[in-house]
Scaffold this motif. Structure first.
Motif, PDB file in Angstrom:
ATOM      1  N   THR A 178     -61.687  50.165 -14.694  1.00  0.00           N
ATOM      2  CA  THR A 178     -60.487  50.881 -14.229  1.00  0.00           C
ATOM      3  C   THR A 178     -59.884  50.130 -13.043  1.00  0.00           C
ATOM      4  O   THR A 178     -60.627  49.557 -12.238  1.00  0.00           O
ATOM      5  N   ALA A 179     -58.570  50.176 -12.931  1.00  0.00           N
ATOM      6  CA  ALA A 179     -57.951  49.677 -11.696  1.00  0.00           C
ATOM      7  C   ALA A 179     -58.422  50.597 -10.570  1.00  0.00           C
ATOM      8  O   ALA A 179     -58.632  51.785 -10.792  1.00  0.00           O
ATOM      9  N   THR A 180     -58.613  50.054  -9.395  1.00  0.00           N
ATOM     10  CA  THR A 180     -58.960  50.932  -8.269  1.00  0.00           C
ATOM     11  C   THR A 180     -57.731  51.789  -7.962  1.00  0.00           C
ATOM     12  O   THR A 180     -56.595  51.436  -8.319  1.00  0.00           O
ATOM     13  N   ALA A 181     -57.982  52.899  -7.282  1.00  0.00           N
ATOM     14  CA  ALA A 181     -56.864  53.768  -6.919  1.00  0.00           C
ATOM     15  C   ALA A 181     -55.851  52.979  -6.081  1.00  0.00           C
ATOM     16  O   ALA A 181     -54.638  53.136  -6.247  1.00  0.00           O
ATOM     17  N   LYS A 216     -61.018  58.450 -16.970  1.00  0.00           N
ATOM     18  CA  LYS A 216     -61.976  59.440 -17.471  1.00  0.00           C
ATOM     19  C   LYS A 216     -62.145  60.545 -16.432  1.00  0.00           C
ATOM     20  O   LYS A 216     -61.645  60.408 -15.302  1.00  0.00           O
ATOM     21  N   PRO A 217     -62.870  61.626 -16.787  1.00  0.00           N
ATOM     22  CA  PRO A 217     -62.994  62.718 -15.818  1.00  0.00           C
ATOM     23  C   PRO A 217     -63.587  62.258 -14.485  1.00  0.00           C
ATOM     24  O   PRO A 217     -63.224  62.763 -13.429  1.00  0.00           O
ATOM     25  N   SER A 218     -64.465  61.252 -14.524  1.00  0.00           N
ATOM     26  CA  SER A 218     -65.137  60.831 -13.286  1.00  0.00           C
ATOM     27  C   SER A 218     -64.241  60.019 -12.344  1.00  0.00           C
ATOM     28  O   SER A 218     -64.552  59.893 -11.164  1.00  0.00           O
ATOM     29  N   ASN A 219     -63.150  59.435 -12.845  1.00  0.00           N
ATOM     30  CA  ASN A 219     -62.303  58.656 -11.921  1.00  0.00           C
ATOM     31  C   ASN A 219     -60.872  59.210 -11.794  1.00  0.00           C
ATOM     32  O   ASN A 219     -60.080  58.723 -10.988  1.00  0.00           O
ATOM     33  N   ALA A 220     -60.565  60.239 -12.591  1.00  0.00           N
ATOM     34  CA  ALA A 220     -59.179  60.735 -12.604  1.00  0.00           C
ATOM     35  C   ALA A 220     -58.762  61.341 -11.258  1.00  0.00           C
ATOM     36  O   ALA A 220     -57.629  61.156 -10.818  1.00  0.00           O
ATOM     37  N   LYS A 221     -59.676  62.045 -10.625  1.00  0.00           N
ATOM     38  CA  LYS A 221     -59.328  62.737  -9.381  1.00  0.00           C
ATOM     39  C   LYS A 221     -58.819  61.761  -8.320  1.00  0.00           C
ATOM     40  O   LYS A 221     -57.786  61.984  -7.690  1.00  0.00           O
ATOM     41  N   GLU A 222     -59.534  60.667  -8.167  1.00  0.00           N
ATOM     42  CA  GLU A 222     -59.168  59.679  -7.148  1.00  0.00           C
ATOM     43  C   GLU A 222     -57.816  59.028  -7.483  1.00  0.00           C
ATOM     44  O   GLU A 222     -56.973  58.827  -6.602  1.00  0.00           O
ATOM     45  N   LEU A 233     -52.161  58.240 -19.041  1.00  0.00           N
ATOM     46  CA  LEU A 233     -52.106  58.010 -20.485  1.00  0.00           C
ATOM     47  C   LEU A 233     -53.532  57.626 -20.869  1.00  0.00           C
ATOM     48  O   LEU A 233     -54.078  56.644 -20.362  1.00  0.00           O
ATOM     49  N   ILE A 234     -54.118  58.417 -21.744  1.00  0.00           N
ATOM     50  CA  ILE A 234     -55.551  58.364 -21.957  1.00  0.00           C
ATOM     51  C   ILE A 234     -55.856  57.903 -23.376  1.00  0.00           C
ATOM     52  O   ILE A 234     -55.385  58.529 -24.343  1.00  0.00           O
ATOM     53  N   GLY A 235     -56.651  56.837 -23.511  1.00  0.00           N
ATOM     54  CA  GLY A 235     -57.037  56.358 -24.837  1.00  0.00           C
ATOM     55  C   GLY A 235     -58.373  56.949 -25.251  1.00  0.00           C
ATOM     56  O   GLY A 235     -58.448  58.077 -25.743  1.00  0.00           O
ATOM     57  N   ILE A 245     -59.493  67.292 -21.431  1.00  0.00           N
ATOM     58  CA  ILE A 245     -59.174  68.456 -20.584  1.00  0.00           C
ATOM     59  C   ILE A 245     -59.781  68.264 -19.190  1.00  0.00           C
ATOM     60  O   ILE A 245     -59.172  68.641 -18.185  1.00  0.00           O
ATOM     61  N   GLY A 246     -60.945  67.630 -19.128  1.00  0.00           N
ATOM     62  CA  GLY A 246     -61.569  67.332 -17.830  1.00  0.00           C
ATOM     63  C   GLY A 246     -60.640  66.484 -16.972  1.00  0.00           C
ATOM     64  O   GLY A 246     -60.504  66.694 -15.753  1.00  0.00           O
ATOM     65  N   ILE A 247     -59.971  65.532 -17.598  1.00  0.00           N
ATOM     66  CA  ILE A 247     -59.003  64.686 -16.871  1.00  0.00           C
ATOM     67  C   ILE A 247     -57.824  65.541 -16.399  1.00  0.00           C
ATOM     68  O   ILE A 247     -57.379  65.438 -15.261  1.00  0.00           O
ATOM     69  N   ALA A 248     -57.361  66.430 -17.282  1.00  0.00           N
ATOM     70  CA  ALA A 248     -56.214  67.281 -16.927  1.00  0.00           C
ATOM     71  C   ALA A 248     -56.548  68.272 -15.809  1.00  0.00           C
ATOM     72  O   ALA A 248     -55.647  68.800 -15.158  1.00  0.00           O
ATOM     73  N   LEU A 249     -57.823  68.475 -15.598  1.00  0.00           N
ATOM     74  CA  LEU A 249     -58.244  69.387 -14.521  1.00  0.00           C
ATOM     75  C   LEU A 249     -58.428  68.644 -13.194  1.00  0.00           C
ATOM     76  O   LEU A 249     -58.934  69.210 -12.233  1.00  0.00           O
TER      77      LEU A 249
END
Ligand code: PEP
Length: 251
Positions: A178-181, A216-222, A233-235, A245-249
């Motif tokens: 993933t690209a860093t935030a 993914k859910p583990s990096n979406a928040k940041e 945009l999620i593949g 849905i975890g990402i959307a949360l």
């Protein structure tokens, strides 16, 4: 306030029955997601009609992954924008890096596709992003600017109400990398500045810019905490309703 959006791109995955089941699971779990987050699922062409039967009347919007660069006629194997709207599509993804890389999608074709899509009442998720070689050569700003400007200079501020941009660094797509935030925010802010130069700051401020690439859910928040990242945009993670849905949360 810009719209928060989480859009799935199923690519060439799932059979039709599997896709229908996945859509049902997404709809069932969508009640957990705050109503200010727009949920979109982008499916293969074959899935659009049956998946629309599942999502119609729910909060989940339907997207195609591409459309033809002609309105109709002798273009064997192509799918027109009117065909897409006739099966309930509200969006189409355009300019995904896999289409640019493997199917010769050019900015010129994307202008035609975007014109047709907007005229048919579809919203467009326009993808931009550099590959690894370009990132390593420090050309990522130039590449993203060119891809954005080459297409969008042909459109108006009014058109931009129906355009979403997805920044997807090619080196992060499906790679688990993933690209860093910080990297993502830097480019998102740069793309927004590019939009401001084209359409003015007020318009640029209203355009949702999504991040894509091993989200993914583990990096979406940041990622979603960054001021210029308005969603994803999620593949791969869109193929599991819980992950999507975890990402959307994660806002
Ligand atoms: C994509 O292809 O749009 C994408 C972001 O894929 P992934 O999430 O699997 O990296």
């Amino acid at each position: 306030m810009r719209k928060h959006i989480v859009a799935g791109n199923w690519k060439m995955n799932t059979t039709v029955p599997e896709g229908v089941e996945l859509a049902k699971a997404v709809v069932a779990k969508s009640v957990e997601v705050p109503s200010d987050v727009e949920l979109i699922i982008g499916t293969p062409f074959t899935h659009l009609y049956p998946v629309n039967e599942v999502v119609a009347g729910t909060r989940v919007a339907l997207s195609a992954e591409n459309c033809a660069d002609h309105a109709k006629g002798a273009y064997t194997g192509e799918i027109s924008v009117d065909m897409l709207t006739s099966v309930g599509c509200q969006y189409t993804i355009l300019g995904h890096s896999e289409r640019r890389q493997y199917y010769g999608e050019t900015d010129e074709k994307l202008v035609e596709k975007t014109k047709l899509a907007l005229a048919a009442g579809l919203k467009v998720i326009l993808c931009v992003g550099e590959n690894l070689e370009e990132r390593e050569a420090n050309k990522h700003f130039d590449v993203c600017k060119a891809q954005t400007v080459n297409v969008l200079k042909n459109f108006t501020a009014e058109d931009m109400k129906n355009v979403v941009i997805a920044y997807e660094p090619v080196w992060a797509i499906g790679t688990g990398k993933t690209a860093t935030a910080e990297q993502a925010q830097e480019i998102h802010a740069f793309i927004r500045k590019t939009l401001a130069d084209l359409f003015g700051a007020e318009v640029a401020d209203q355009v949702s810019i999504l991040y894509g690439g091993s989200c993914k859910p583990s990096n979406a928040k940041e990622l979603f905490a960054c001021p210029d990242i308005d969603g994803g945009l999620i593949g791969g993670a869109a193929l599991k309703a819980d992950d999507f849905i975890g990402i959307a949360l994660s806002f």
